[in-house]
Design a protein around this motif. Structure first.
Motif, short mmCIF file in Angstrom:
data_model
loop_
_atom_site.label_atom_id
_atom_site.label_comp_id
_atom_site.label_asym_id
_atom_site.label_seq_id
_atom_site.Cartn_x
_atom_site.Cartn_y
_atom_site.Cartn_z
N MET A 33 -5.20 34.51 -56.05
CA MET A 33 -6.18 34.62 -55.26
C MET A 33 -6.28 33.74 -53.92
SD MET A 33 -10.22 34.56 -56.52
CE MET A 33 -11.19 32.91 -56.62
N GLU A 34 -6.58 34.54 -52.76
CA GLU A 34 -6.50 33.85 -51.46
C GLU A 34 -7.69 33.21 -51.03
OE1 GLU A 34 -4.84 35.62 -48.11
OE2 GLU A 34 -2.98 35.42 -49.49
N GLN A 35 -7.56 32.11 -50.31
CA GLN A 35 -8.85 31.47 -49.87
C GLN A 35 -9.50 32.23 -49.01
OE1 GLN A 35 -8.31 27.77 -47.30
NE2 GLN A 35 -10.10 28.42 -46.54
N PRO A 36 -10.86 32.56 -49.31
CA PRO A 36 -11.65 33.42 -48.43
C PRO A 36 -12.00 32.93 -47.03
CG PRO A 36 -13.14 32.68 -50.25
CD PRO A 36 -11.82 31.96 -50.22
N THR A 37 -12.03 33.52 -45.93
CA THR A 37 -12.43 33.03 -44.64
C THR A 37 -13.97 33.39 -44.20
OG1 THR A 37 -11.48 34.97 -43.73
CG2 THR A 37 -10.20 32.87 -43.71
N SER A 38 -14.80 34.10 -45.13
CA SER A 38 -15.95 34.21 -44.84
C SER A 38 -16.56 34.33 -46.11
CB SER A 38 -16.24 35.64 -44.12
OG SER A 38 -15.62 36.81 -44.95
N GLY A 39 -18.05 34.37 -46.22
CA GLY A 39 -18.91 34.55 -47.50
C GLY A 39 -19.06 33.38 -48.09
N ALA A 40 -19.46 33.40 -49.30
CA ALA A 40 -19.72 32.20 -50.13
C ALA A 40 -18.59 30.99 -49.96
CB ALA A 40 -19.97 32.52 -51.52
N LEU A 41 -19.03 29.82 -50.11
CA LEU A 41 -17.92 28.61 -50.18
C LEU A 41 -17.35 28.54 -51.58
CD1 LEU A 41 -17.17 26.43 -47.83
CD2 LEU A 41 -19.24 25.19 -48.61
N LEU A 42 -16.56 29.26 -51.71
CA LEU A 42 -15.75 29.03 -53.16
C LEU A 42 -14.42 28.40 -53.08
CD1 LEU A 42 -15.39 33.30 -53.64
CD2 LEU A 42 -16.99 31.47 -54.75
N ASP A 43 -14.44 27.78 -54.42
CA ASP A 43 -13.03 27.41 -55.00
C ASP A 43 -12.33 28.28 -55.68
OD1 ASP A 43 -13.76 27.10 -57.41
OD2 ASP A 43 -14.50 25.01 -57.61
N PRO A 44 -11.09 27.58 -55.92
CA PRO A 44 -10.22 28.65 -56.79
C PRO A 44 -10.56 28.92 -58.17
CG PRO A 44 -8.96 27.11 -56.05
CD PRO A 44 -10.37 26.55 -55.54
N TYR A 45 -11.66 28.39 -58.82
CA TYR A 45 -12.08 28.43 -59.78
C TYR A 45 -13.40 29.63 -59.88
CZ TYR A 45 -9.24 24.53 -60.35
OH TYR A 45 -8.03 23.77 -60.41
N GLY A 46 -13.62 30.02 -58.72
CA GLY A 46 -14.78 30.93 -58.64
C GLY A 46 -16.27 30.28 -58.54
N ARG A 47 -16.03 29.06 -58.31
CA ARG A 47 -17.44 28.34 -58.27
C ARG A 47 -17.90 28.35 -56.78
NH1 ARG A 47 -15.53 22.85 -61.23
NH2 ARG A 47 -13.77 23.00 -59.50
N ALA A 48 -19.21 28.88 -56.65
CA ALA A 48 -19.56 29.04 -55.08
C ALA A 48 -20.78 27.72 -54.87
CB ALA A 48 -20.58 30.26 -54.97
N HIS A 49 -20.54 26.98 -53.80
CA HIS A 49 -21.00 25.68 -53.58
C HIS A 49 -22.14 25.95 -52.70
CE1 HIS A 49 -17.46 24.85 -55.27
NE2 HIS A 49 -17.91 23.36 -55.55
N THR A 50 -23.43 25.64 -53.18
CA THR A 50 -24.78 26.00 -52.58
C THR A 50 -25.42 24.65 -52.54
OG1 THR A 50 -25.64 26.31 -54.81
CG2 THR A 50 -24.95 28.16 -53.61
N TYR A 51 -24.85 23.51 -52.93
CA TYR A 51 -25.68 22.25 -52.99
C TYR A 51 -24.99 21.16 -52.42
CZ TYR A 51 -28.10 18.55 -55.47
OH TYR A 51 -28.52 17.23 -56.15
N VAL A 52 -25.69 20.63 -51.50
CA VAL A 52 -24.96 19.11 -50.97
C VAL A 52 -26.07 17.92 -51.03
CG1 VAL A 52 -25.67 19.51 -48.38
CG2 VAL A 52 -23.71 18.18 -48.95
N ARG A 53 -25.13 16.90 -51.62
CA ARG A 53 -25.90 15.69 -51.83
C ARG A 53 -25.35 14.83 -50.37
NH1 ARG A 53 -27.60 14.58 -57.33
NH2 ARG A 53 -27.50 12.32 -56.39
N VAL A 54 -26.21 14.21 -49.77
CA VAL A 54 -26.05 13.58 -48.79
C VAL A 54 -26.57 11.95 -48.94
CG1 VAL A 54 -26.42 13.37 -46.16
CG2 VAL A 54 -26.56 15.58 -47.26
N SER A 55 -25.52 11.04 -48.67
CA SER A 55 -25.81 9.68 -48.89
C SER A 55 -25.94 9.38 -47.35
CB SER A 55 -24.46 9.12 -49.43
OG SER A 55 -24.65 7.71 -49.18
N VAL A 56 -27.15 8.58 -47.10
CA VAL A 56 -27.60 8.22 -45.74
C VAL A 56 -27.29 6.94 -45.64
CG1 VAL A 56 -29.01 10.28 -45.46
CG2 VAL A 56 -30.08 7.92 -46.39
N THR A 57 -27.09 6.13 -46.45
CA THR A 57 -26.87 4.73 -46.07
C THR A 57 -26.00 4.23 -47.63
OG1 THR A 57 -27.61 2.52 -45.86
CG2 THR A 57 -28.92 3.84 -46.93
#
Ligand code: SAM
Ligand code: SF4
Length: 334
Positions: free
Chosen positions: A1-25
């Motif tokens: 599988m090639e790294q996609p350059t558009s669409g969902a933020l995928l990893d090679p295991y097919g997991r789409a990343h839709t959630y970010v935790r932001v540490s602000v301090t």
């Protein structure tokens, strides 16, 4: 599988990343025994922290690639000056549907309304004991009454449901599994969740870790547990209903029943380092890339490449090979 350059933020295991935790301090007004030493840590110099504008740029780039959920954490997010302004900035990003915060609640009550008005949708409150003395000991000086007031203020401000995070540490607060459930039995808009202690050393793993299955056993002696399964929001909690009270109780078991295969999250540290897995320290800070004049397009490409390099899962298991998490929780953001 090639790294996609558009669409969902995928990893090679097919997991789409839709959630970010932001540490602000990385700073905190508590000193929980399992999280940091009594004297605190070597705090990041303020100039090393991402500015609100930098955080917003990174989250906006992620939103363009499918991120829908943002959680603010830390350290203690409520002690970052002007946090309401950041909430407003992130809430205004197109595509962000869910904006929440994990807090110890110490200074939350009087700010609940303002944060809700700025666009905060929900909070998770960390509370490891409903016994004031034990709470003070675990947090090294924390005030349980303020945290209980924060929970009520969040309910009044409509930040619902209020989810509680109780880290269960063998030999320290095991009895809180029952005590917490009983304490909040009359509040259906409050969901108690128990979290397995995450080891940062092999000694921790062997001595202080209580598996979620054993927590359920403790509750099972007093209640009938009906399985509800994993929550529909893609979170890591597995939920059960207590037949006698109707309460929903969650268990988060990063070690014994780990959920790496369904991982949809990224972690942005306060200094701009991005972790694609909780267990791994991240290389070059996004802050430095942004401050060197990187374009939005190039930023998106870097984020895609980082996600494509994500590991399958962490290796902090109870048995067999063990690899503790790198770093400290206050900069990772839990
Ligand atoms: N200060 C805020 C709070 O306590 O809610 C946010 C940051 S705190 C690092 C985020 C979460 O990580 C808290 O719920 C805390 O209990 C949890 N945490 C910290 N160290 C942990 C550990 N070693 N194992 C499991 N959970 C941990
Ligand atoms: Fe602070 Fe949260 Fe860590 Fe406790 S768990 S010391 S409240 S960052």
């Amino acid at each position: 599988m090639e790294q996609p350059t558009s669409g969902a933020l995928l990893d090679p295991y097919g997991r789409a990343h839709t959630y970010v935790r932001v540490s602000v301090t990385d700073r905190c007004n508590y000193r929980c025994t399992y999280c940091m030493p009594a004297e605190g840590l070597q705090w990041m110099p303020r100039a090393h922290l991402l500015t609100f504008e930098e955080i917003t740029r990174i989250v906006a780039a992620l939103a363009r690639m499918g991120t829908r959920k943002v959680r603010l954490t830390g350290g203690e997010p409520t002690i970052r000056q002007g946090i309401e302004r950041l909430v407003g900035m992130l809430g205004a990003i197109e595509g962000i549907e869910d904006l929440s915060m994990t807090t110890n609640g110490h200074v939350f009550a009087k700010r609940a309304q303002q944060l809700a008005e700025a666009g905060l949708k929900r909070i998770n409150v960390s509370i490891d004991s409903v016994d004031p003395d034990q709470f003070r000991e675990i947090t090294r000086g924390g005030d349980l009454s303020r945290v209980l007031a924060a929970i009520d203020a969040a309910r009044e401000a409509g930040l619902l449901p209020v989810k509680l995070n109780c880290v269960v540490i063998k030999g320290t607060n095991d009895e809180q599994v029952l005590a917490m459930v009983r304490h909040f039995a009359d509040r259906p808009d409050v969901v108690v969740r128990f979290i397995e202690f995450m080891p940062f050393s092999d000694v921790d793993r062997r001595k202080r870790h209580l598996p979620a299955a054993e927590m359920r056993q403790i509750l099972g002696e007093h209640f009938t547990l009906e399985p509800l399964g994993r929550t529909t929001d893609g979170g890591p909690a597995v939920t059960w209903r207590l037949a006698e009270t109707g309460q929903t109780v969650g268990f988060i078991s990063p070690i014994t029943e780990h959920f790496c295969q369904a991982c949809n999250r990224l972690r942005l540290q306060a200094d701009g380092h991005m972790r694609t897995c909780l267990s791994r320290e991240a290389a070059p800070s996004l802050r430095d890339l942004l401050r060197s004049g990187m374009s939005d397009e190039a930023l998106e490409a870097v984020l895609r490449a980082r996600v494509w390099a994500k590991v399958a899962g962490h290796e902090a298991h109870l048995d067999g090979d063990f690899r503790a998490f790198d770093g400290v929780m206050t900069s990772i953001g839990g």
